[in-house]
Motif scaffolding. Structure first.
Motif, PDB file in Angstrom:
ATOM      1  N   HIS A   1       0.815  -1.218   0.000  1.00 52.23           N
ATOM      2  CA  HIS A   1       0.000   0.000   0.000  1.00 52.23           C
ATOM      3  C   HIS A   1       0.849   1.268   0.000  1.00 52.23           C
ATOM      4  O   HIS A   1       0.343   2.366  -0.152  1.00 52.23           O
ATOM      5  N   GLN A   2       2.150   1.164   0.229  1.00 53.26           N
ATOM      6  CA  GLN A   2       2.989   2.353   0.064  1.00 53.26           C
ATOM      7  C   GLN A   2       4.351   1.998  -0.561  1.00 53.26           C
ATOM      8  O   GLN A   2       5.402   2.344  -0.055  1.00 53.26           O
ATOM      9  N   LYS A   3       4.207   1.350  -1.672  1.00 53.55           N
ATOM     10  CA  LYS A   3       5.394   0.942  -2.436  1.00 53.55           C
ATOM     11  C   LYS A   3       6.178   2.165  -2.913  1.00 53.55           C
ATOM     12  O   LYS A   3       5.601   3.206  -3.217  1.00 53.55           O
ATOM     13  N   GLU A   4       7.497   1.985  -2.976  1.00 53.76           N
ATOM     14  CA  GLU A   4       8.330   3.005  -3.596  1.00 53.76           C
ATOM     15  C   GLU A   4       9.153   2.377  -4.722  1.00 53.76           C
ATOM     16  O   GLU A   4       9.533   1.207  -4.630  1.00 53.76           O
ATOM     17  N   PHE A   5       9.390   3.174  -5.726  1.00 57.34           N
ATOM     18  CA  PHE A   5      10.064   2.674  -6.918  1.00 57.34           C
ATOM     19  C   PHE A   5      11.380   3.426  -7.122  1.00 57.34           C
ATOM     20  O   PHE A   5      11.396   4.653  -7.038  1.00 57.34           O
ATOM     21  N   LYS A   6      12.434   2.682  -7.375  1.00 55.28           N
ATOM     22  CA  LYS A   6      13.694   3.341  -7.743  1.00 55.28           C
ATOM     23  C   LYS A   6      13.900   3.183  -9.256  1.00 55.28           C
ATOM     24  O   LYS A   6      13.978   2.069  -9.768  1.00 55.28           O
ATOM     25  N   MET A   7      13.941   4.338  -9.958  1.00 55.18           N
ATOM     26  CA  MET A   7      14.120   4.326 -11.412  1.00 55.18           C
ATOM     27  C   MET A   7      15.452   4.992 -11.742  1.00 55.18           C
ATOM     28  O   MET A   7      15.896   5.894 -11.031  1.00 55.18           O
ATOM     29  N   ALA A   8      16.055   4.560 -12.847  1.00 57.81           N
ATOM     30  CA  ALA A   8      17.304   5.202 -13.275  1.00 57.81           C
ATOM     31  C   ALA A   8      17.236   5.533 -14.766  1.00 57.81           C
ATOM     32  O   ALA A   8      16.533   4.870 -15.532  1.00 57.81           O
ATOM     33  N   VAL A   9      17.965   6.579 -15.139  1.00 60.22           N
ATOM     34  CA  VAL A   9      18.089   6.986 -16.539  1.00 60.22           C
ATOM     35  C   VAL A   9      19.288   6.286 -17.155  1.00 60.22           C
ATOM     36  O   VAL A   9      20.358   6.231 -16.534  1.00 60.22           O
ATOM     37  N   PHE A  10      19.113   5.743 -18.339  1.00 61.16           N
ATOM     38  CA  PHE A  10      20.231   5.148 -19.084  1.00 61.16           C
ATOM     39  C   PHE A  10      20.378   5.850 -20.421  1.00 61.16           C
ATOM     40  O   PHE A  10      19.391   6.082 -21.127  1.00 61.16           O
ATOM     41  N   LEU A  11      21.608   6.193 -20.751  1.00 61.36           N
ATOM     42  CA  LEU A  11      21.912   6.735 -22.078  1.00 61.36           C
ATOM     43  C   LEU A  11      22.912   5.790 -22.701  1.00 61.36           C
ATOM     44  O   LEU A  11      24.021   5.633 -22.156  1.00 61.36           O
ATOM     45  N   ASP A  12      22.516   5.166 -23.779  1.00 62.53           N
ATOM     46  CA  ASP A  12      23.425   4.248 -24.453  1.00 62.53           C
ATOM     47  C   ASP A  12      23.992   3.224 -23.465  1.00 62.53           C
ATOM     48  O   ASP A  12      25.209   3.030 -23.386  1.00 62.53           O
ATOM     49  N   GLU A  13      23.102   2.643 -22.648  1.00 59.50           N
ATOM     50  CA  GLU A  13      23.436   1.592 -21.676  1.00 59.50           C
ATOM     51  C   GLU A  13      24.204   2.089 -20.448  1.00 59.50           C
ATOM     52  O   GLU A  13      24.437   1.337 -19.511  1.00 59.50           O
ATOM     53  N   LYS A  14      24.605   3.368 -20.441  1.00 59.01           N
ATOM     54  CA  LYS A  14      25.334   3.866 -19.267  1.00 59.01           C
ATOM     55  C   LYS A  14      24.324   4.479 -18.293  1.00 59.01           C
ATOM     56  O   LYS A  14      23.453   5.239 -18.704  1.00 59.01           O
TER      57      LYS A  14
ATOM     58  N   GLY B   1      21.433   9.505 -13.669  1.00 58.09           N
ATOM     59  CA  GLY B   1      20.739   9.759 -12.404  1.00 58.09           C
ATOM     60  C   GLY B   1      19.747   8.665 -12.022  1.00 58.09           C
ATOM     61  O   GLY B   1      19.133   8.044 -12.886  1.00 58.09           O
ATOM     62  N   GLU B   2      19.603   8.426 -10.710  1.00 59.57           N
ATOM     63  CA  GLU B   2      18.532   7.545 -10.262  1.00 59.57           C
ATOM     64  C   GLU B   2      17.807   8.198  -9.092  1.00 59.57           C
ATOM     65  O   GLU B   2      18.365   9.059  -8.404  1.00 59.57           O
ATOM     66  N   ALA B   3      16.542   7.819  -8.902  1.00 60.32           N
ATOM     67  CA  ALA B   3      15.754   8.449  -7.843  1.00 60.32           C
ATOM     68  C   ALA B   3      14.630   7.525  -7.419  1.00 60.32           C
ATOM     69  O   ALA B   3      14.200   6.658  -8.173  1.00 60.32           O
ATOM     70  N   VAL B   4      14.155   7.776  -6.199  1.00 62.22           N
ATOM     71  CA  VAL B   4      13.060   6.988  -5.631  1.00 62.22           C
ATOM     72  C   VAL B   4      11.796   7.848  -5.635  1.00 62.22           C
ATOM     73  O   VAL B   4      11.865   9.053  -5.397  1.00 62.22           O
ATOM     74  N   GLY B   5      10.643   7.237  -5.944  1.00 61.93           N
ATOM     75  CA  GLY B   5       9.391   7.984  -5.915  1.00 61.93           C
ATOM     76  C   GLY B   5       8.222   7.081  -5.573  1.00 61.93           C
ATOM     77  O   GLY B   5       8.351   5.852  -5.591  1.00 61.93           O
ATOM     78  N   LYS B   6       7.093   7.706  -5.263  1.00 65.00           N
ATOM     79  CA  LYS B   6       5.902   6.930  -4.890  1.00 65.00           C
ATOM     80  C   LYS B   6       5.224   6.319  -6.117  1.00 65.00           C
ATOM     81  O   LYS B   6       4.348   5.470  -5.999  1.00 65.00           O
TER      82      LYS B   6
ATOM     83  N   LYS C   1       6.469   7.115 -12.385  1.00 63.81           N
ATOM     84  CA  LYS C   1       6.549   8.374 -13.121  1.00 63.81           C
ATOM     85  C   LYS C   1       7.276   9.446 -12.297  1.00 63.81           C
ATOM     86  O   LYS C   1       8.131  10.164 -12.807  1.00 63.81           O
ATOM     87  N   ASP C   2       6.906   9.531 -11.003  1.00 63.35           N
ATOM     88  CA  ASP C   2       7.588  10.496 -10.129  1.00 63.35           C
ATOM     89  C   ASP C   2       9.089  10.225 -10.076  1.00 63.35           C
ATOM     90  O   ASP C   2       9.911  11.139 -10.141  1.00 63.35           O
ATOM     91  N   ALA C   3       9.416   8.939  -9.913  1.00 63.74           N
ATOM     92  CA  ALA C   3      10.828   8.576  -9.798  1.00 63.74           C
ATOM     93  C   ALA C   3      11.569   8.897 -11.102  1.00 63.74           C
ATOM     94  O   ALA C   3      12.705   9.381 -11.087  1.00 63.74           O
ATOM     95  N   GLU C   4      10.896   8.666 -12.230  1.00 61.80           N
ATOM     96  CA  GLU C   4      11.516   8.987 -13.528  1.00 61.80           C
ATOM     97  C   GLU C   4      11.775  10.490 -13.660  1.00 61.80           C
ATOM     98  O   GLU C   4      12.837  10.911 -14.119  1.00 61.80           O
ATOM     99  N   GLN C   5      10.789  11.293 -13.246  1.00 61.57           N
ATOM    100  CA  GLN C   5      10.959  12.750 -13.325  1.00 61.57           C
ATOM    101  C   GLN C   5      12.171  13.195 -12.498  1.00 61.57           C
ATOM    102  O   GLN C   5      12.987  13.997 -12.947  1.00 61.57           O
ATOM    103  N   GLN C   6      12.268  12.655 -11.282  1.00 61.28           N
ATOM    104  CA  GLN C   6      13.382  13.056 -10.421  1.00 61.28           C
ATOM    105  C   GLN C   6      14.718  12.574 -10.984  1.00 61.28           C
ATOM    106  O   GLN C   6      15.717  13.280 -10.937  1.00 61.28           O
ATOM    107  N   ALA C   7      14.706  11.363 -11.519  1.00 59.48           N
ATOM    108  CA  ALA C   7      15.942  10.817 -12.106  1.00 59.48           C
ATOM    109  C   ALA C   7      16.353  11.668 -13.318  1.00 59.48           C
ATOM    110  O   ALA C   7      17.538  11.912 -13.541  1.00 59.48           O
ATOM    111  N   ALA C   8      15.349  12.121 -14.077  1.00 60.66           N
ATOM    112  CA  ALA C   8      15.644  12.968 -15.239  1.00 60.66           C
ATOM    113  C   ALA C   8      16.252  14.287 -14.780  1.00 60.66           C
ATOM    114  O   ALA C   8      17.235  14.776 -15.350  1.00 60.66           O
TER     115      ALA C   8
END
Lengths: 226, 226
Positions: A183-196, A199-204, A207-214
């Motif tokens: 009920h209160q999962k958090e997701f850690k997402m990371a940005v990859f450019l050409d497999e490298k 930034g990475e970030a955690v969000g509720k 989409k939130d995590a992606e925005q922060q990672a971006a």
């Protein structure tokens, strides 16, 4: 030829000197003794100031970095071509037959340049205050809510524009991990450019995590000299 | 603390709101609840417009490309730090002890930023016209002759600034050939960056040929996406 009075109606501005409006609408492809390039040069600076002042007054607590990002979202070719379209500017452009054939009347670059030129012309004729009223009216109609949320925080779009211009790459987002109870999962997402990984970030949400990672990635990339 | 009235005398402008001037002079290192960054953001756009309009009116036949180059020569950190020095702005800055220790009062970046902030403050208080008078007065004092020759045509300086920022390289100029009889010799010079040949041009003196070769190289480099 279109009746320029219709364009003036769309703009909400009647030119004193119709020749000046014609100049602002004349693309260099016409090979006339005049074209809209100098007016575009001026109008570009006029729009920069109008938008800078508007943002300073609207966002009184926002720091310079975020103001710059907001401005970048409003002052660019795509945004100005949208403003141009909102007054049907394309219908009134003077372009060569070859440019017509190339669908020049619909090109974002021509539309954006002509929009800046028209603003430069209004500025020359009637000064900054008149020009500000017209430009903000168009901007506010086009962007119903100019908000930090809607503009500055769309970091994913901004990152994609930067990475495509700089590296010709589209960022990918990958789920690194999830945590917390259902009920209160958090997701850690990371940005990859050409497999490298960048930034990475955690969000509720992912989409939130992606925005922060971006956002983090944008800051990282900006630190690197081109 | 310096008497701000002296700075106002140097600027030729008396602030209605002294707090606004203090804000414009306050570097972020002070960690005050206010600093000059937002005013700098605004002032930057103000100066862009002032210089764009000035150049448009002064050079009525010059095309947009050369106007942009002229503006780039006037609107940059070094130029603005010179304007700042011409009114002794450094003496009036509010900076932290650490920044003082780092000779921050003499840094081009701090001086240029504070100059823009002061212009932004004058614009907010008194509008574009007052601000234009003050800025052009300072510019014309600093650049006794703003001319296409003196500014736009110094392509060698411009090229060096570009290549150092972009590649960390200083351009080299090499004589490729000479031709013609002694009394009307012509020289072909080429630009080299890291041993690779870029633009080349012929001129009646080595210096002329170098300037033209630099101009061609600038145009070449600009076509390449960063």
């Amino acid at each position: 030829m279109q009746n320029l009075a219709n364009l003036e109606k769309n703009l909400g501005y009647k030119f004193k000197d119709e020749q000046l409006l014609i100049k602002a609408l004349t693309h260099k492809s016409c090979k006339k003794p005049y074209n809209n390039e100098r007016l575009e040069f001026l109008g570009d600076a006029v729009m920069d100031l109008i938008v800078a002042e508007y943002l300073c007054k609207k966002f009184r607590k926002t720091d310079e970095g975020d103001l710059s990002k907001l401005r970048a979202a409003l002052v660019n070719e795509k945004s100005f071509s949208n403003l141009a379209k909102s007054v049907n500017l394309g219908d009134f452009l003077f372009i060569s037959a070859a440019e017509e054939h190339n669908k020049g009347r619909f090109k974002a670059s021509l539309l954006s340049d002509a929009f800046e030129a028209v603003m430069g012309a209004i500025y020359l004729e009637s000064g900054l205050e008149s020009c500000t009223k017209i430009a903000l009216n168009l901007l506010e109609n086009e962007y119903k809510s100019i908000s930090l949320d809607a503009l500055a925080k769309d970091y994913k779009t901004m990152l994609q524009e930067i990475t495509q211009a700089k590296f010709g790459l589209t960022p990918e987002y990958k789920l690194i991990s999830t945590s917390g109870p259902d009920h209160q999962k958090e997701f850690k997402m990371a940005v990859f450019l050409d497999e490298k990984k960048y930034g990475e970030a955690v969000g509720k949400s992912k989409k939130d995590a992606e925005q922060q990672a971006a956002k983090i990635t944008i800051d990282e990339i900006k630190k690197v000299k081109p």
